[in-house]
Motif scaffolding. Structure first.
Motif, PDB file in Angstrom:
ATOM      1  N   VAL A  44       0.866  -1.175   0.000  1.00 25.35           N
ATOM      2  CA  VAL A  44       0.000   0.000   0.000  1.00 25.35           C
ATOM      3  C   VAL A  44       0.900   1.221   0.000  1.00 25.35           C
ATOM      4  N   LEU A  45       0.716   2.102  -0.973  1.00 26.32           N
ATOM      5  CA  LEU A  45       1.510   3.315  -1.099  1.00 26.32           C
ATOM      6  C   LEU A  45       0.611   4.534  -0.936  1.00 26.32           C
ATOM      7  N   ARG A  46       1.177   5.594  -0.392  1.00 21.72           N
ATOM      8  CA  ARG A  46       0.480   6.878  -0.285  1.00 21.72           C
ATOM      9  C   ARG A  46       1.277   7.892  -1.074  1.00 21.72           C
ATOM     10  N   THR A  47       0.677   8.435  -2.141  1.00 24.64           N
ATOM     11  CA  THR A  47       1.392   9.376  -2.994  1.00 24.64           C
ATOM     12  C   THR A  47       1.162  10.805  -2.518  1.00 24.64           C
ATOM     13  N   ALA A  48       2.101  11.671  -2.842  1.00 25.46           N
ATOM     14  CA  ALA A  48       2.013  13.066  -2.393  1.00 25.46           C
ATOM     15  C   ALA A  48       0.914  13.827  -3.113  1.00 25.46           C
ATOM     16  N   SER A  49       0.567  13.411  -4.317  1.00 28.71           N
ATOM     17  CA  SER A  49      -0.517  14.042  -5.068  1.00 28.71           C
ATOM     18  C   SER A  49      -1.315  12.955  -5.783  1.00 28.71           C
ATOM     19  N   PRO A  50      -2.574  13.217  -6.100  1.00 28.85           N
ATOM     20  CA  PRO A  50      -3.426  12.172  -6.680  1.00 28.85           C
ATOM     21  C   PRO A  50      -3.017  11.797  -8.101  1.00 28.85           C
ATOM     22  N   LEU A  51      -3.224  10.522  -8.437  1.00 27.78           N
ATOM     23  CA  LEU A  51      -2.905   9.992  -9.758  1.00 27.78           C
ATOM     24  C   LEU A  51      -4.129   9.260 -10.322  1.00 27.78           C
ATOM     25  N   PRO A  52      -4.326   9.313 -11.647  1.00 24.47           N
ATOM     26  CA  PRO A  52      -5.449   8.605 -12.270  1.00 24.47           C
ATOM     27  C   PRO A  52      -5.093   7.153 -12.584  1.00 24.47           C
ATOM     28  N   ILE A  53      -4.703   6.406 -11.564  1.00 22.38           N
ATOM     29  CA  ILE A  53      -4.295   5.018 -11.771  1.00 22.38           C
ATOM     30  C   ILE A  53      -5.531   4.118 -11.831  1.00 22.38           C
ATOM     31  N   GLU A  54      -5.568   3.252 -12.837  1.00 21.19           N
ATOM     32  CA  GLU A  54      -6.683   2.339 -13.028  1.00 21.19           C
ATOM     33  C   GLU A  54      -6.286   0.932 -12.624  1.00 21.19           C
ATOM     34  N   ASP A  55      -7.271   0.076 -12.480  1.00 23.25           N
ATOM     35  CA  ASP A  55      -6.997  -1.318 -12.142  1.00 23.25           C
ATOM     36  C   ASP A  55      -6.259  -1.975 -13.306  1.00 23.25           C
ATOM     37  N   TYR A  56      -5.154  -2.647 -13.005  1.00 21.19           N
ATOM     38  CA  TYR A  56      -4.335  -3.263 -14.052  1.00 21.19           C
ATOM     39  C   TYR A  56      -5.121  -4.322 -14.824  1.00 21.19           C
ATOM     40  N   ALA A  57      -6.078  -4.979 -14.154  1.00 22.20           N
ATOM     41  CA  ALA A  57      -6.884  -6.000 -14.828  1.00 22.20           C
ATOM     42  C   ALA A  57      -7.735  -5.394 -15.930  1.00 22.20           C
ATOM     43  N   ARG A  58      -8.065  -4.110 -15.792  1.00 22.89           N
ATOM     44  CA  ARG A  58      -8.874  -3.425 -16.810  1.00 22.89           C
ATOM     45  C   ARG A  58      -8.019  -2.812 -17.891  1.00 22.89           C
ATOM     46  N   SER A  59      -6.883  -2.265 -17.513  1.00 25.93           N
ATOM     47  CA  SER A  59      -6.016  -1.586 -18.471  1.00 25.93           C
ATOM     48  C   SER A  59      -4.560  -1.797 -18.078  1.00 25.93           C
ATOM     49  N   ARG A  60      -3.816  -2.511 -18.902  1.00 27.52           N
ATOM     50  CA  ARG A  60      -2.408  -2.747 -18.597  1.00 27.52           C
ATOM     51  C   ARG A  60      -1.623  -1.439 -18.605  1.00 27.52           C
ATOM     52  N   ALA A  61      -1.956  -0.532 -19.527  1.00 26.39           N
ATOM     53  CA  ALA A  61      -1.247   0.749 -19.593  1.00 26.39           C
ATOM     54  C   ALA A  61      -1.652   1.653 -18.441  1.00 26.39           C
ATOM     55  N   GLY A  62      -2.946   1.678 -18.117  1.00 25.90           N
ATOM     56  CA  GLY A  62      -3.432   2.570 -17.072  1.00 25.90           C
ATOM     57  C   GLY A  62      -3.136   2.094 -15.671  1.00 25.90           C
ATOM     58  N   GLY A  63      -2.865   0.786 -15.498  1.00 28.05           N
ATOM     59  CA  GLY A  63      -2.634   0.249 -14.163  1.00 28.05           C
ATOM     60  C   GLY A  63      -1.188  -0.042 -13.838  1.00 28.05           C
ATOM     61  N   ALA A  64      -0.293   0.161 -14.798  1.00 31.15           N
ATOM     62  CA  ALA A  64       1.128  -0.110 -14.566  1.00 31.15           C
ATOM     63  C   ALA A  64       1.820   1.127 -14.004  1.00 31.15           C
ATOM     64  N   PHE A  65       2.765   0.893 -13.107  1.00 31.95           N
ATOM     65  CA  PHE A  65       3.560   2.002 -12.580  1.00 31.95           C
ATOM     66  C   PHE A  65       4.940   1.490 -12.189  1.00 31.95           C
ATOM     67  N   LEU A  66       5.859   2.410 -12.010  1.00 36.80           N
ATOM     68  CA  LEU A  66       7.218   2.090 -11.585  1.00 36.80           C
ATOM     69  C   LEU A  66       7.487   2.707 -10.221  1.00 36.80           C
ATOM     70  N   VAL A  67       8.348   2.056  -9.453  1.00 31.96           N
ATOM     71  CA  VAL A  67       8.826   2.614  -8.192  1.00 31.96           C
ATOM     72  C   VAL A  67      10.309   2.923  -8.368  1.00 31.96           C
ATOM     73  N   ILE A  68      10.677   4.146  -8.018  1.00 33.82           N
ATOM     74  CA  ILE A  68      12.035   4.647  -8.263  1.00 33.82           C
ATOM     75  C   ILE A  68      12.678   5.046  -6.946  1.00 33.82           C
ATOM     76  N   ASP A  69      13.964   4.734  -6.815  1.00 28.65           N
ATOM     77  CA  ASP A  69      14.727   5.153  -5.642  1.00 28.65           C
ATOM     78  C   ASP A  69      15.052   6.639  -5.783  1.00 28.65           C
ATOM     79  N   PRO A  70      14.553   7.492  -4.881  1.00 29.55           N
ATOM     80  CA  PRO A  70      14.802   8.933  -5.027  1.00 29.55           C
ATOM     81  C   PRO A  70      16.260   9.316  -4.832  1.00 29.55           C
ATOM     82  N   ALA A  71      17.047   8.434  -4.212  1.00 27.87           N
ATOM     83  CA  ALA A  71      18.450   8.771  -3.954  1.00 27.87           C
ATOM     84  C   ALA A  71      19.299   8.712  -5.214  1.00 27.87           C
ATOM     85  N   ASP A  72      19.050   7.692  -6.058  1.00 26.33           N
ATOM     86  CA  ASP A  72      19.908   7.543  -7.235  1.00 26.33           C
ATOM     87  C   ASP A  72      19.138   7.491  -8.547  1.00 26.33           C
TER      88      ASP A  72
END
Length: 419
Positions: free
Chosen positions: A379-407
């Motif tokens: 479970v993630l809490r983002t700093a601002s809202p995102l229009p993320i959709e359920d991946y089962a409905r849309s592979r493009a709309g439900g995919a996301f990446l997690v990035i290390d802010p340090a590097d």
């Protein structure tokens, strides 16, 4: 015009993925004469009596020296029935991240299993990744069938084992083919060496499987990359009123007159023009990069999204999903990360880890951390809202990446929603 099918290979190390891909390319006559000559020369230098077809895909020097696949190698071939884009993915567990990349857009995953070894941990991991990525079809190539006694019984057992695992993961469409990538048995043509097998060859099966639903059949989504107002517009009467938004249609179709909503602002407007360079289009479908002109002045910048007015996704800051953890360090609750959805990147915090997938039992077990190659619910809490959709409905709309802010390194591939 032949239809296009995207496929990816998967399986444990040394199961013969690169040899199988090389055999497909060779037997479909998709290899240039100079490429084949180079492979034959290298094979002779190694003391081999026949061309090592794995060299057609293991293009990196490190791969050739070690005899393994490290990078994802993309290859293209075609038959009279269909065109193919193939991603040859590595088998080593430390390169699971590459398998996620190669399979993320695939219509079919060709999963190799060594007939002598049967289902391994990496087989289970790749099936789990395939299930999470919602790949429509799985084809199990039971390879090296020529090296086992009582091949019919071995093939039947491996097929049952793989289908059992696939069923537990929710994979409904799984096929099995006995093959020898080295000898070419059942790769392109049915082999006389397996008279007990009455099914199609691997290529014959791939020619019949249906591709994923086309992205242009999904609701319209447009990712803004850049707001365009030509330099000197205020002085040039030809451009004085021009304002456009460049980006890519990631799904659906947009036409002149389409009502749209800008996210995250929620402003409504209408598309009045679609530009491609100097040309003006009547419509643009998924995959096309264009510039849209709107009827109203809307506050849009890079990372914002235009969506169909009759199908507006909800904005959320609470993101629940599944991560394929690719980082070398542990992920724990409280970690601060960046979440990238489409072209927008926002800070986020890991609120909870709800467990990790046990590859032996295929059940989610309690865990307070994720380590390299783990698959877990978060479970993630983002700093601002995102229009993320359920991946089962849309592979493009439900995919996301997690990035290390340090590097800035990508440390996880995520799928929104509950698997």
């Amino acid at each position: 015009m032949p239809t296009l099918l995207r496929l990816a290979t998967a399986g444990s190390v040394d199961d013969g993925k690169s040899t199988l891909v090389g055999r497909l390319l060779h037997d479909t006559k998709s290899v240039l004469a100079d490429q084949l000559a180079a492979v034959e020369r290298v094979s002779r230098d190694r003391g081999l009596t026949a061309a090592d077809l794995a060299l057609l895909t293991d293009g990196l020097r490190a791969e050739r020296e070690q005899g393994i696949t490290i990078d994802v190698a993309y290859r293209y071939f075609a038959t009279a029935e269909r065109s193919f884009i193939l991603a040859d993915c590595p088998g080593h567990v430390q390169y699971t991240r590459n398998t996620v990349t190669g399979s993320s857009t695939a219509d079919v995953v060709v999963l190799l299993v060594d007939a002598r070894k049967g289902v391994a941990e990496q087989t289970r991991r790749h099936l789990a990744v395939t299930a999470l990525l919602r790949v429509p079809h799985v084809v199990v190539a039971v390879n090296k069938i020529d090296l086992v006694d009582d091949a019919e019984a071995v093939f039947a057992q491996v097929s049952r084992d793989v289908r059992e695992v696939a069923g537990q993961l929710g994979i409904a469409d799984a096929h099995a083919v006995p093959v020898s990538a080295l000898l070419g048995d059942n790769i392109v043509e049915p082999s006389a060496n397996t008279p007990w097998y009455a099914g199609p060859s691997l290529l014959g099966l791939l020619e019949t499987l249906s591709p994923s639903a086309e992205a242009d059949e999904e609701p319209f989504r447009f990712t803004v990359q850049l707001a365009i107002r030509p330099q000197g517009a205020a002085r040039d009467p030809r451009h004085v009123d021009y304002r456009g938004y460049a980006g890519q249609v990631t799904s659906g179709v947009v036409a002149t007159g389409t009502p749209v909503v800008a996210l995250p602002s929620g402003q409504r407007t209408t598309v009045v023009g679609i530009d491609l360079g100097e040309a003006e289009l009547a419509e643009a479908a998924a995959g096309r990069s264009v510039t849209l002109r709107l009827a109203d002045e809307v506050d849009l910048s890079r990372g914002d999204t235009l969506v169909a007015a009759d199908d507006v996704p909800s904005l959320t800051q609470d993101l629940t999903g599944v991560l394929c953890w690719l980082g070398d360090t542990y992920l724990r609750p409280g970690a601060r990360v960046l979440v990238k959805h489409r072209s927008r990147t926002v800070p986020a915090i890991v609120r909870a880890i709800d467990g990790r997938l046990d590859l032996d039992t295929l059940r989610t077990e309690p865990s307070d951390r994720l380590s390299l190659n783990d698959i877990g619910k978060v479970v993630l809490r983002t700093a601002s809202p995102l229009p993320i959709e359920d991946y089962a409905r849309s592979r493009a709309g439900g995919a996301f990446l997690v990035i290390d802010p340090a590097d800035g390194n990508t440390v996880a591939a995520g799928m929104a929603g509950t698997p």
